[in-house]
Motif scaffolding. Structure first.
Motif, PDB file in Angstrom:
ATOM      1  N   GLN A  59       0.833  -1.202   0.000  1.00 19.35           N
ATOM      2  CA  GLN A  59       0.000   0.000   0.000  1.00 19.35           C
ATOM      3  C   GLN A  59       0.869   1.253   0.000  1.00 19.35           C
ATOM      4  O   GLN A  59       0.599   2.201  -0.730  1.00 19.35           O
ATOM      5  CB  GLN A  59      -0.956   0.003   1.200  1.00 19.35           C
ATOM      6  N   ALA A  60       1.914   1.266   0.810  1.00 21.36           N
ATOM      7  CA  ALA A  60       2.803   2.424   0.878  1.00 21.36           C
ATOM      8  C   ALA A  60       3.497   2.655  -0.462  1.00 21.36           C
ATOM      9  O   ALA A  60       3.622   3.801  -0.915  1.00 21.36           O
ATOM     10  CB  ALA A  60       3.836   2.234   1.986  1.00 21.36           C
ATOM     11  N   MET A  61       3.926   1.578  -1.118  1.00 20.91           N
ATOM     12  CA  MET A  61       4.580   1.702  -2.418  1.00 20.91           C
ATOM     13  C   MET A  61       3.594   2.197  -3.476  1.00 20.91           C
ATOM     14  O   MET A  61       3.945   3.004  -4.338  1.00 20.91           O
ATOM     15  CB  MET A  61       5.202   0.375  -2.838  1.00 20.91           C
ATOM     16  N   LYS A  62       2.370   1.733  -3.399  1.00 28.56           N
ATOM     17  CA  LYS A  62       1.335   2.177  -4.334  1.00 28.56           C
ATOM     18  C   LYS A  62       1.078   3.675  -4.173  1.00 28.56           C
ATOM     19  O   LYS A  62       0.985   4.407  -5.162  1.00 28.56           O
ATOM     20  CB  LYS A  62       0.048   1.375  -4.070  1.00 28.56           C
ATOM     21  N   GLU A  63       0.976   4.136  -2.929  1.00 27.10           N
ATOM     22  CA  GLU A  63       0.747   5.543  -2.669  1.00 27.10           C
ATOM     23  C   GLU A  63       1.922   6.391  -3.132  1.00 27.10           C
ATOM     24  O   GLU A  63       1.738   7.473  -3.709  1.00 27.10           O
ATOM     25  CB  GLU A  63       0.487   5.771  -1.178  1.00 27.10           C
ATOM     26  N   LYS A  64       3.118   5.902  -2.929  1.00 30.41           N
ATOM     27  CA  LYS A  64       4.327   6.613  -3.365  1.00 30.41           C
ATOM     28  C   LYS A  64       4.338   6.748  -4.888  1.00 30.41           C
ATOM     29  O   LYS A  64       4.605   7.819  -5.430  1.00 30.41           O
ATOM     30  CB  LYS A  64       5.565   5.889  -2.886  1.00 30.41           C
ATOM     31  N   LEU A  65       4.012   5.676  -5.580  1.00 26.64           N
ATOM     32  CA  LEU A  65       3.958   5.706  -7.041  1.00 26.64           C
ATOM     33  C   LEU A  65       2.897   6.690  -7.522  1.00 26.64           C
ATOM     34  O   LEU A  65       3.137   7.459  -8.449  1.00 26.64           O
ATOM     35  CB  LEU A  65       3.692   4.314  -7.588  1.00 26.64           C
ATOM     36  N   ASN A  66       1.740   6.667  -6.883  1.00 29.36           N
ATOM     37  CA  ASN A  66       0.663   7.585  -7.277  1.00 29.36           C
ATOM     38  C   ASN A  66       1.078   9.043  -7.108  1.00 29.36           C
ATOM     39  O   ASN A  66       0.753   9.889  -7.939  1.00 29.36           O
ATOM     40  CB  ASN A  66      -0.609   7.300  -6.482  1.00 29.36           C
ATOM     41  N   ARG A  67       1.814   9.354  -6.024  1.00 30.09           N
ATOM     42  CA  ARG A  67       2.285  10.725  -5.817  1.00 30.09           C
ATOM     43  C   ARG A  67       3.280  11.123  -6.909  1.00 30.09           C
ATOM     44  O   ARG A  67       3.306  12.269  -7.337  1.00 30.09           O
ATOM     45  CB  ARG A  67       2.935  10.863  -4.447  1.00 30.09           C
ATOM     46  N   LEU A  68       4.081  10.180  -7.368  1.00 24.61           N
ATOM     47  CA  LEU A  68       5.085  10.468  -8.395  1.00 24.61           C
ATOM     48  C   LEU A  68       4.465  10.744  -9.753  1.00 24.61           C
ATOM     49  O   LEU A  68       4.979  11.558 -10.521  1.00 24.61           O
ATOM     50  CB  LEU A  68       6.077   9.313  -8.518  1.00 24.61           C
ATOM     51  N   ILE A  69       3.363  10.071 -10.054  1.00 18.37           N
ATOM     52  CA  ILE A  69       2.770  10.232 -11.377  1.00 18.37           C
ATOM     53  C   ILE A  69       1.658  11.272 -11.430  1.00 18.37           C
ATOM     54  O   ILE A  69       1.138  11.556 -12.495  1.00 18.37           O
ATOM     55  CB  ILE A  69       2.274   8.883 -11.934  1.00 18.37           C
ATOM     56  N   GLU A  70       1.306  11.839 -10.300  1.00 17.56           N
ATOM     57  CA  GLU A  70       0.252  12.867 -10.284  1.00 17.56           C
ATOM     58  C   GLU A  70       0.775  14.187 -10.769  1.00 17.56           C
ATOM     59  O   GLU A  70       1.860  14.554 -10.714  1.00 17.56           O
ATOM     60  CB  GLU A  70      -0.321  13.038  -8.880  1.00 17.56           C
TER      61      GLU A  70
END
Length: 70
Positions: A59-70
């Motif tokens: 979940q933490a990695m998913k959230e980190k990825l989402n912040r990077l691509i936003e």
């Protein structure tokens, strides 16, 4: 100590420990169904997947990825 599965190559699993050191484990010693990114712990000489930590890490990695691509 906990280990994160970095990759599985054939019959070997390369894991990273809490100190950042890489450790090779025999895949046959690990619980069935484990995959890259899962958190492993050992108790009484038996490896097990820490379901809670594995899920939290994903979940933490998913959230980190989402912040990077936003």
């Amino acid at each position: 100590m906990k280990y994160t599965i970095d990759r599985i190559n054939g019959n070997m699993a390369v894991c990273e420990d809490e100190n950042g050191d890489l450790v090779k484990l025999m895949a046959s010693e690990l619980p069935s169904g484990v995959k890259e990114g899962d958190i492993l712990k050992q108790q009484d000489g038996v490896w097990y997947k820490d379901e809670t930590e594995s899920s939290e890490r994903r979940q933490a990695m998913k959230e980190k990825l989402n912040r990077l691509i936003e």
